[in-house]
Design a protein around this motif. Sequence first.
Motif: not given
Length: 277
Positions: A13-19, A195-201
């Motif tokens: 659930d946490n990863r979904a919007p990040i991805h 994935v490429i992101t600057d947001q932590p899980v």
Amino acid sequence: MKTYIDYNRANWDNRAPIHAASPSYCTKELAENSSYLSDVVRFDLPLLGEISDLRTVHLQCHIGTDTVSLFRLGARISGLDFSPASLAEARALAVRCGAAIDFVESDVYAAAKVFPPSSFDLVYTGIGALCWLPSIHRWAETVANLLKPGGRLFIREGHPILWSIDEGRHDGFVISHTYFEREEPTVWDDANTYVITDQPVLATVKHEWNHGLGEIITALLSHSMEITSLKEHDSIPWEALPGRMIYTSADGEWRLNGDRSLLPLSYTLQARKRGVR
């Protein structure tokens, strides 16, 4: 008391919007180009073959990029996932892509209860799915229950030998994790994602299991399935061994930086349910 499903659902659930927001999943390209296919499905195409008009279910579909791609190949497809946040992203993507896809929230093991039994021509499982399931026999039973007689399973997955290697070691390929399925999970506490992101899980705890290749094949054989092909690959869609791989832009895959014959990184397995359509 939390179960493995509780921990893993919170993680996804946490990863979904990040991805969905990451360029790694190419949701913008899918929405803007009606002929665009995900890297995963494009890699699968030579072995996947013609799927037009096949009643298909995509198990553990996550945010739906591969599900949309299979729809564009002509499959009459449903997607299933246990993460409501992932399915929210998948439904939004399908709308943006004009794809008529039915997305269903369910644990994999309950899939044959939320769909009519023996109702699918094709069960598709994308890469990085089986490690979230504690019992490969229960998974194989689910696949067999979903398929019509003569129906096909298609799965590309990370190789179990890869899952057993310590990704933090750079002095060779050091096996430090179990290869065979065991009852106890491997528990990780990790704020990173692939994935490429600057947001932590933020929901960092996850439970995983490995399943040996022989265990997977035996489970399918014991549940009315016949193996029709098995191919091992020297590539995988993410940098599974950081610092020891190179990216191939032509197919969106990562390969060993060196002798690629040393280690299988993924495999494609296909099987058919016994019986006549």
